[in-house]
Design a protein around this motif. Structure first.
Motif, PDB file in Angstrom:
ATOM      1  N   SER A 197      14.513 -30.687 -11.822  1.00 42.95           N
ATOM      2  CA  SER A 197      14.350 -30.455 -13.262  1.00 42.95           C
ATOM      3  C   SER A 197      14.436 -28.974 -13.601  1.00 42.95           C
ATOM      4  N   LEU A 198      13.942 -28.101 -12.707  1.00 42.28           N
ATOM      5  CA  LEU A 198      14.043 -26.660 -12.945  1.00 42.28           C
ATOM      6  C   LEU A 198      15.504 -26.211 -12.922  1.00 42.28           C
ATOM      7  N   LEU A 199      16.266 -26.710 -11.953  1.00 40.31           N
ATOM      8  CA  LEU A 199      17.693 -26.380 -11.897  1.00 40.31           C
ATOM      9  C   LEU A 199      18.431 -26.921 -13.118  1.00 40.31           C
ATOM     10  N   LEU A 200      18.013 -28.082 -13.594  1.00 44.40           N
ATOM     11  CA  LEU A 200      18.637 -28.646 -14.788  1.00 44.40           C
ATOM     12  C   LEU A 200      18.355 -27.778 -16.012  1.00 44.40           C
ATOM     13  N   PHE A 201      17.180 -27.178 -16.048  1.00 42.33           N
ATOM     14  CA  PHE A 201      16.861 -26.237 -17.124  1.00 42.33           C
ATOM     15  C   PHE A 201      17.764 -25.009 -17.053  1.00 42.33           C
ATOM     16  N   VAL A 202      17.953 -24.469 -15.849  1.00 41.25           N
ATOM     17  CA  VAL A 202      18.830 -23.306 -15.680  1.00 41.25           C
ATOM     18  C   VAL A 202      20.260 -23.674 -16.084  1.00 41.25           C
ATOM     19  N   GLY A 222      14.425 -30.143 -23.251  1.00 43.57           N
ATOM     20  CA  GLY A 222      14.118 -31.319 -22.451  1.00 43.57           C
ATOM     21  C   GLY A 222      13.937 -31.011 -20.973  1.00 43.57           C
ATOM     22  N   PRO A 223      14.912 -30.335 -20.331  1.00 47.24           N
ATOM     23  CA  PRO A 223      14.747 -29.991 -18.917  1.00 47.24           C
ATOM     24  C   PRO A 223      13.538 -29.103 -18.646  1.00 47.24           C
TER      25      PRO A 223
END
Length: 213
Positions: A131-136, A159-160
């Motif tokens: 989820s952290l990588l999806l935020f990035v 959301g991420p």
């Protein structure tokens, strides 16, 4: 003599590859259950005995299937085919994809071993990193589209980021008291997302991408 302008390198092939890899990861989740069916059949067990012996694997499968599907849906909304592709974005996508394709392994560990801090950390930690990588990815994608003059929702990373905060909290709590029931706290992710937007944590105009600016 007129020079032929080459078509811009978009993200269509990258998205097709990622979708295929995620679909394979979803399919691999079922393998431990298929092995259990073969064992139960060979030992002459019925459906009741099978569910009794493999309940933890069934629950782990269903949870992981829903989570991966949720990640794909969010990723599908973030990564758009008309966004110009570059090496940095592709590398970031493969880093995120690794957290998805490893899910069948950690799911098998969860379903086949007793609950403990190490197993809980492997499972929930993988989700937190994903989820952290999806935020990035969302932040980079928003900047890339802004630099290319393409439309984008300014709240794309909300959301991420809400998921990353939620999984990080769940991981801390699960390390204190090892249990997967902490995952029910992820139901509050929607409220966290609304708060992040309302408090201005996300939703501001992105800075220009230094690569393309």
């Amino acid at each position: 003599m007129n020079e032929t302008k080459l078509p811009e390198n978009t993200s269509e092939r990258l998205i097709a590859f990622l979708d295929a890899a995620i679909a394979i990861a979803l399919t691999l989740l079922i393998l431990p259950l298929m092995e259990g069916v073969s064992e139960a059949t060979g030992e002459g067990h019925g459906i009741v005995e099978y569910f009794d012996e493999h309940l933890s694997q069934l629950v782990a499968f269903m949870i992981s299937f829903v989570i991966i599907a949720m990640f794909w849906r969010m990723h599908h909304a973030i990564l758009l085919p008309d966004t110009p592709a570059d090496r940095r974005r592709t590398t970031l996508q493969f880093a995120w994809l690794f957290t998805i394709v490893v899910m069948p392994v950690v799911t098998a560990l969860v379903g086949g071993m007793d609950t403990g801090r190490i197993i809980v950390a492997c499972y929930i930690g993988t989700l937190a990193v994903s989820s952290l990588l999806l935020f990035v990815i969302a932040v980079v994608e928003r900047r890339k589209r802004a630099s290319a003059g393409l439309p984008y929702p300014v709240t794309m990373p909300a959301g991420p980021l809400a998921m990353a905060i939620g999984f990080a909290l769940v991981l801390v709590l699960a390390l204190i008291v090892p249990s997967y029931f902490w995952l029910f706290l992820m139901a509050l992710t929607g409220f966290v997302r609304i708060g992040l937007i309302r408090w201005g944590v996300v939703g501001r105009e992105p800075a220009p991408d230094p690569v393309t600016a």
